[in-house]
Design a protein around this motif. Structure first.
Motif, PDB file in Angstrom:
ATOM      1  N   ALA A  72     -15.187  32.364   6.471  1.00  0.00           N
ATOM      2  CA  ALA A  72     -15.434  33.808   6.463  1.00  0.00           C
ATOM      3  C   ALA A  72     -14.115  34.589   6.414  1.00  0.00           C
ATOM      4  O   ALA A  72     -14.021  35.630   5.753  1.00  0.00           O
ATOM      5  CB  ALA A  72     -16.249  34.213   7.688  1.00  0.00           C
ATOM      6  N   ASP A  73     -13.102  34.088   7.092  1.00  0.00           N
ATOM      7  CA  ASP A  73     -11.808  34.763   7.049  1.00  0.00           C
ATOM      8  C   ASP A  73     -11.246  34.781   5.630  1.00  0.00           C
ATOM      9  O   ASP A  73     -10.518  35.709   5.253  1.00  0.00           O
ATOM     10  CB  ASP A  73     -10.819  34.062   7.982  1.00  0.00           C
ATOM     11  CG  ASP A  73     -11.145  34.294   9.453  1.00  0.00           C
ATOM     12  OD1 ASP A  73     -11.930  35.231   9.742  1.00  0.00           O
ATOM     13  OD2 ASP A  73     -10.631  33.538  10.301  1.00  0.00           O
ATOM     14  N   ARG A  74     -11.603  33.772   4.847  1.00  0.00           N
ATOM     15  CA  ARG A  74     -11.096  33.684   3.477  1.00  0.00           C
ATOM     16  C   ARG A  74     -11.894  34.517   2.493  1.00  0.00           C
ATOM     17  O   ARG A  74     -11.329  35.152   1.601  1.00  0.00           O
ATOM     18  CB  ARG A  74     -11.074  32.208   3.032  1.00  0.00           C
ATOM     19  CG  ARG A  74     -10.623  31.992   1.595  1.00  0.00           C
ATOM     20  CD  ARG A  74     -10.372  30.525   1.304  1.00  0.00           C
ATOM     21  NE  ARG A  74     -11.542  29.697   1.530  1.00  0.00           N
ATOM     22  CZ  ARG A  74     -12.502  29.497   0.614  1.00  0.00           C
ATOM     23  NH1 ARG A  74     -12.449  30.097  -0.555  1.00  0.00           N
ATOM     24  NH2 ARG A  74     -13.530  28.706   0.898  1.00  0.00           N
TER      25      ARG A  74
ATOM     26  N   ARG B 225     -16.034  30.087  10.677  1.00  0.00           N
ATOM     27  CA  ARG B 225     -15.072  31.177  10.834  1.00  0.00           C
ATOM     28  C   ARG B 225     -13.938  31.148   9.801  1.00  0.00           C
ATOM     29  O   ARG B 225     -13.646  32.165   9.169  1.00  0.00           O
ATOM     30  CB  ARG B 225     -14.531  31.162  12.265  1.00  0.00           C
ATOM     31  CG  ARG B 225     -13.297  32.019  12.530  1.00  0.00           C
ATOM     32  CD  ARG B 225     -13.438  33.455  12.072  1.00  0.00           C
ATOM     33  NE  ARG B 225     -14.589  34.123  12.660  1.00  0.00           N
ATOM     34  CZ  ARG B 225     -15.124  35.227  12.184  1.00  0.00           C
ATOM     35  NH1 ARG B 225     -14.626  35.786  11.083  1.00  0.00           N
ATOM     36  NH2 ARG B 225     -16.175  35.784  12.764  1.00  0.00           N
ATOM     37  N   PRO B 226     -13.253  30.004   9.563  1.00  0.00           N
ATOM     38  CA  PRO B 226     -12.172  30.016   8.569  1.00  0.00           C
ATOM     39  C   PRO B 226     -12.663  30.362   7.164  1.00  0.00           C
ATOM     40  O   PRO B 226     -11.941  31.015   6.398  1.00  0.00           O
ATOM     41  CB  PRO B 226     -11.618  28.583   8.630  1.00  0.00           C
ATOM     42  CG  PRO B 226     -12.018  28.064   9.967  1.00  0.00           C
ATOM     43  CD  PRO B 226     -13.348  28.702  10.258  1.00  0.00           C
TER      44      PRO B 226
ATOM     45  N   THR C 133     -15.540  42.621   5.803  1.00  0.00           N
ATOM     46  CA  THR C 133     -15.136  43.126   7.108  1.00  0.00           C
ATOM     47  C   THR C 133     -16.162  44.137   7.595  1.00  0.00           C
ATOM     48  O   THR C 133     -16.921  44.712   6.813  1.00  0.00           O
ATOM     49  CB  THR C 133     -13.759  43.814   7.026  1.00  0.00           C
ATOM     50  OG1 THR C 133     -13.877  44.986   6.198  1.00  0.00           O
ATOM     51  CG2 THR C 133     -12.712  42.874   6.450  1.00  0.00           C
TER      52      THR C 133
ATOM     53  N   ILE D 113     -18.784  36.738   9.425  1.00  0.00           N
ATOM     54  CA  ILE D 113     -19.543  35.580   8.961  1.00  0.00           C
ATOM     55  C   ILE D 113     -20.877  36.090   8.435  1.00  0.00           C
ATOM     56  O   ILE D 113     -21.582  36.821   9.128  1.00  0.00           O
ATOM     57  CB  ILE D 113     -19.769  34.573  10.097  1.00  0.00           C
ATOM     58  CG1 ILE D 113     -18.437  34.002  10.583  1.00  0.00           C
ATOM     59  CG2 ILE D 113     -20.696  33.451   9.652  1.00  0.00           C
ATOM     60  CD1 ILE D 113     -18.559  33.134  11.833  1.00  0.00           C
TER      61      ILE D 113
ATOM     62  N   ASN E  56     -23.884  41.699  13.381  1.00  0.00           N
ATOM     63  CA  ASN E  56     -23.476  40.299  13.438  1.00  0.00           C
ATOM     64  C   ASN E  56     -24.643  39.380  13.774  1.00  0.00           C
ATOM     65  O   ASN E  56     -24.718  38.252  13.287  1.00  0.00           O
ATOM     66  CB  ASN E  56     -22.342  40.126  14.450  1.00  0.00           C
ATOM     67  CG  ASN E  56     -20.984  40.437  13.853  1.00  0.00           C
ATOM     68  OD1 ASN E  56     -20.471  39.664  13.053  1.00  0.00           O
ATOM     69  ND2 ASN E  56     -20.417  41.570  14.223  1.00  0.00           N
TER      70      ASN E  56
ATOM     71  N   ASP F 118     -18.126  28.548  14.750  1.00  0.00           N
ATOM     72  CA  ASP F 118     -16.696  28.229  14.805  1.00  0.00           C
ATOM     73  C   ASP F 118     -16.265  27.496  13.537  1.00  0.00           C
ATOM     74  O   ASP F 118     -15.155  27.724  13.027  1.00  0.00           O
ATOM     75  CB  ASP F 118     -16.389  27.380  16.036  1.00  0.00           C
ATOM     76  CG  ASP F 118     -16.530  28.168  17.330  1.00  0.00           C
ATOM     77  OD1 ASP F 118     -16.385  29.409  17.285  1.00  0.00           O
ATOM     78  OD2 ASP F 118     -16.797  27.542  18.376  1.00  0.00           O
TER      79      ASP F 118
END
Length: 401
Positions: free
Chosen positions: A366-368, A363-364, A372, A2, A344, A360
């Protein structure tokens, strides 16, 4: 990962502020807008829409791996002579119209943040000419959802309002502490006005950060942090390398003020520090956070002296000195050897704590689109040839102030 930018800039196009301005000012606004000549090339270029085009802004930030941001002002609000950050405080005669323009910007910003729920923390702008007005606007914008806190104007020498250490501002500090709102002090504010000649502009660049730093010792020696232990001051886009040396200097003077010696230091400074229970470095550690923006490689090794929990990275989008479209490369350049837990905190955790972002929820996203830890840990060996951010300067310096 994130990644939250703790330093972004946004604002409406000039005429788009009109619906957010109280109707009694519309006629004056129309005349002012017709006559106003915008001196800023970046606000006249096609790329200027990055300030107000929500979809484009989200798309380009995601391209850079950024999922949320703190929004400071950038464009020209109604009746302002220049951008929000560098405009001098208004005189008594100018105050009514400028204050109306300031509130119009805050209303626009609340709507702009609502276009991307959970991803934007808007910083409300205030003025210091009338403290009761400022306090009322702090409460109104807080209720309107601007959770980025308050943009504290700088007070340049000779300004038409008292310096920041003056007790007249006590209701403002009390209100921000009560509401848990950070008080943000951004680089560019507090300096004498810009003069359109080459030497003045060069001097401005050299001095502008120092003028923004002044809020720190004004609030320390003014007893603001002593009276309000929960008040948080955020010092944004004024570098981070100056902090260790300045804290050492402030502690030195504090000790000399408290010495009781028959010296000018003790005589002049003794009364100011008599009621302080902490040294300046201790107030900084308790009350201050740094929006370090595009941290340079020379600043990263200072993170433990400053405090890892007090540093927040920012891209400064959409400014020329910002890291777009090379934020991924900027993070690699400055943080490739920083442990993941520290990284982080600097790029997300601290901003989430200060400005209330929900990690939270992010998070989705950032995953997209995010980077890394492995990607950031790869040193940047070749600098982008067309990058304009100072983070990519081949040589960096550590400032003494």
């Amino acid at each position: 990962m994130i990644v939250i930018s703790a330093d972004g800039h946004a604002g409406a196009d000039l005429l788009d502020y009109r619906p957010y301005l109280e109707s009694r000012y519309h006629e004056e606004f129309d005349a002012w807008a017709k006559a106003y000549v915008n001196p800023f090339a970046d606000l006249q270029a096609p790329e200027a829409e990055r300030n107000w085009n929500s979809a484009r802004r989200l798309r380009e930030l995601e391209q850079d791996g950024i999922v949320a941001e703190v929004l400071f002002p950038n464009t020209i609000p109604p009746f302002f002579p220049s951008g929000n950050l560098t405009a001098p405080l208004p005189s008594a005669a100018e105050y009514e119209l400028r204050w109306a323009g300031c509130r119009a910007h805050n209303r626009w910003l609340a709507d702009f943040c609502a276009e991307a729920p959970g991803r934007r923390a808007g910083v409300a702008e205030i003025m210091l000419n009338d403290v009761d007005d400022a306090v009322a606007e702090v409460r109104r914008t807080h209720e309107a959802g601007l959770r980025g806190g308050v943009l504290l104007p700088g007070v340049a020498p000779g300004a038409p309002v008292p310096p920041l250490y003056d007790p007249v501002y006590e209701p403002l500090w009390r209100t921000c502490a009560e509401l848990g709102l950070p008080v943000n002090h951004h680089g560019g504010t507090g300096a004498p006005g810009l003069e359109p000649n080459p030497v003045a502009l060069a001097v401005f660049i050299v001095e502008v950060s120092w003028y923004a730093h002044r809020a720190l010792w004004h609030l320390i020696f003014g007893g603001v942090f002593e009276r309000h232990p929960n008040l948080r001051l955020v010092l944004t886009e004024q570098g981070a390398d100056w902090i260790p040396n300045v804290l050492t200097t402030l502690d030195y003077y504090f000790d000399r003020f408290r010495s009781g010696d028959a010296t000018a230091e003790a005589k002049f400074g003794g009364p100011a520090v008599a009621g302080l229970s902490l040294r300046p470095s201790e107030y900084f550690a308790r009350n201050c956070v740094v929006g370090a923006t595009f941290m340079k490689p020379s600043e990263t090794p200072l993170r433990h002296e400053i405090g890892v929990d007090r540093l927040m990275w920012g891209s400064d989008f959409p400014h020329d000195e910002g890291t777009f479209p090379y934020s991924r490369e900027a993070l690699r350049r400055s943080f490739h050897d920083v442990p993941a837990d520290e990284l982080n905190r600097i790029v997300a955790g601290n901003a989430a704590r200060v400005y209330g972002f929900d990690l939270d929820f992010l998070r989705p996203l950032a995953d997209r689109v995010g980077l890394t830890e492995k990607e950031i840990a790869r040193p940047l060996e070749v600098l982008p040839a067309d990058a304009t951010s100072p983070v990519f300067n081949p040589e960096t310096i550590v400032r003494a102030w």
